[in-house]
Scaffold this active site. Sequence first.
Site, mmCIF file in Angstrom:
data_model
loop_
_atom_site.group_PDB
_atom_site.id
_atom_site.type_symbol
_atom_site.label_atom_id
_atom_site.label_comp_id
_atom_site.label_asym_id
_atom_site.label_seq_id
_atom_site.Cartn_x
_atom_site.Cartn_y
_atom_site.Cartn_z
ATOM 1 N N TRP A 130 1.060 -3.529 3.535
ATOM 2 C CA TRP A 130 0.711 -2.774 4.740
ATOM 3 C C TRP A 130 1.873 -2.601 5.709
ATOM 4 O O TRP A 130 1.703 -2.001 6.775
ATOM 5 C CB TRP A 130 -0.501 -3.421 5.434
ATOM 6 C CG TRP A 130 -1.769 -3.205 4.655
ATOM 7 C CD1 TRP A 130 -1.922 -2.405 3.546
ATOM 8 C CD2 TRP A 130 -3.060 -3.758 4.922
ATOM 9 N NE1 TRP A 130 -3.219 -2.443 3.102
ATOM 10 C CE2 TRP A 130 -3.945 -3.270 3.934
ATOM 11 C CE3 TRP A 130 -3.567 -4.637 5.893
ATOM 12 C CZ2 TRP A 130 -5.291 -3.615 3.892
ATOM 13 C CZ3 TRP A 130 -4.905 -4.984 5.849
ATOM 14 C CH2 TRP A 130 -5.757 -4.480 4.863
ATOM 15 N N LYS A 131 3.015 -3.140 5.339
ATOM 16 C CA LYS A 131 4.237 -2.931 6.134
ATOM 17 C C LYS A 131 3.944 -3.119 7.624
ATOM 18 O O LYS A 131 3.145 -3.957 7.997
ATOM 19 C CB LYS A 131 4.826 -1.548 5.813
ATOM 20 C CG LYS A 131 5.065 -1.385 4.312
ATOM 21 C CD LYS A 131 5.897 -0.186 3.952
ATOM 22 C CE LYS A 131 6.035 -0.127 2.435
ATOM 23 N NZ LYS A 131 6.925 0.905 1.958
ATOM 24 N N GLU A 166 13.137 -2.589 1.706
ATOM 25 C CA GLU A 166 13.298 -2.357 3.149
ATOM 26 C C GLU A 166 13.926 -3.579 3.816
ATOM 27 O O GLU A 166 14.685 -3.439 4.773
ATOM 28 C CB GLU A 166 11.939 -2.010 3.775
ATOM 29 C CG GLU A 166 11.527 -0.584 3.407
ATOM 30 C CD GLU A 166 10.038 -0.339 3.291
ATOM 31 O OE1 GLU A 166 9.238 -1.150 3.792
ATOM 32 O OE2 GLU A 166 9.665 0.673 2.657
ATOM 33 N N GLY A 226 2.183 0.884 -1.194
ATOM 34 C CA GLY A 226 2.418 0.995 0.240
ATOM 35 C C GLY A 226 1.406 1.936 0.872
ATOM 36 O O GLY A 226 0.250 1.579 1.116
ATOM 37 N N GLY A 227 1.821 3.162 1.111
ATOM 38 C CA GLY A 227 1.018 4.157 1.839
ATOM 39 C C GLY A 227 -0.426 4.264 1.373
ATOM 40 O O GLY A 227 -1.350 4.271 2.201
HETATM 41 P P1 PGA Z 1 4.788 3.406 -1.229
HETATM 42 O O1 PGA Z 1 5.499 1.992 -0.910
HETATM 43 O O2 PGA Z 1 3.624 3.108 -2.117
HETATM 44 O O3 PGA Z 1 4.395 3.935 0.110
HETATM 45 O O4 PGA Z 1 5.815 4.247 -1.922
HETATM 46 C C1 PGA Z 1 5.606 1.008 -1.902
HETATM 47 C C2 PGA Z 1 6.290 -0.217 -1.356
HETATM 48 O O5 PGA Z 1 7.192 -0.095 -0.521
HETATM 49 O O6 PGA Z 1 5.946 -1.347 -1.741
#
Ligand code: PGA
Length: 249
Positions: free
Chosen positions: A11-12, A98, A234-235
Site C-alpha cells: 500500500w506504499k 523505491e 501496488g496500485g
Molecule cells: P504496481 O507496484 O503494482 O503499482 O506496479 C508494484 C510494487 O511496487 O510493488
Amino acid sequence: MSRRRFVCGNWKLHYGVLETTQVIDQIIRGLDDLKHVDVVVAPVMTTLFAACNQAKKSNLQIAAQNVFFEPKGAFTGEVSVAHLRELGCQYAIVGHSERRRYFAETNEIVAKKVKACLEGSIAPIACIGETLQEREQGRMHEVLTSQLEAIFSVVEHATLPYVIIAYEPVWAIGTGKNATSAGAQEVHAFVRGLLVDQFGHVANQVRILYGGSVNPENAAGLMDEPDIDGVLVGGASLKPDSFLAIAHA
Ligand code: PGA
C-alpha cells in the site's frame, strides 16, 4: 514441488489508520474460505498496530513495507524486527526499488535487513529487479545476480525456505507496462537456477513473486507459470475488489 501461493498488496504511502481498517475489513470479509493462499497486505507503518490486531483470527496476514537491521540504539526514526514481531507482523518487504532509489538502500543494506529479519523470525520479502536502462544495456542478468548474491550471503540452507524473493522489474512498477507471463517466467527460471546452484534442492521451496503492474486481468496468467508463485501488487491492491480478484485468481 508445490509451493503455497502468495499474494501481497503493497500500500506504499497511502491509507492512514481509518482507511486501512476499512479496507482490511472488506478484504477479510472477501477472503472467507480462501485457505490455500497466503494473502498479505503491507500498510503504512503507523497503521500496523491496528492492522495486526484486526487481522488476528482471519486469513489475512500483515507485512511491513520496511524494517531496520539494528535491534536497538540511537537510530532516530527507525523500527526494528522485534518491534514488528511484537505487533504480530509476519513479513517485511525489504529492498523495494523505491527504497533503493529514494532512500539509497544498497545491496549491502538489503542483505543486513534480510539477515535481521531471519534472526528475528520475520519472513523477508526481498525485492530485486533491473531498471529499463540496465535491461537495454544487456545488464539484466548481471544486476539480478549481484542483488541475489548479496541476499544469499546472509542466508543458510535452514533459513532459505523462509525467504520470499520478489522480482519486480523497475520499468514495470506503476507504469501499466507489466512483463508478459512468458517474459517474467524466463527471469523467474533464471532466479530459480541461481538459487539451486547456491543451495541445491531446498531452493525449490522458495517462493518467487512477480511484481510490476499486476492487475486482476493479468494475475492468473502470471501465476500459471511454473516459477511464479505469487504476486506483489501496488496500485491494484488499494481497492478491495481488485485485490480480492487477484487473490482469487
Ligand atoms: P504496481 O507496484 O503494482 O503499482 O506496479 C508494484 C510494487 O511496487 O510493488
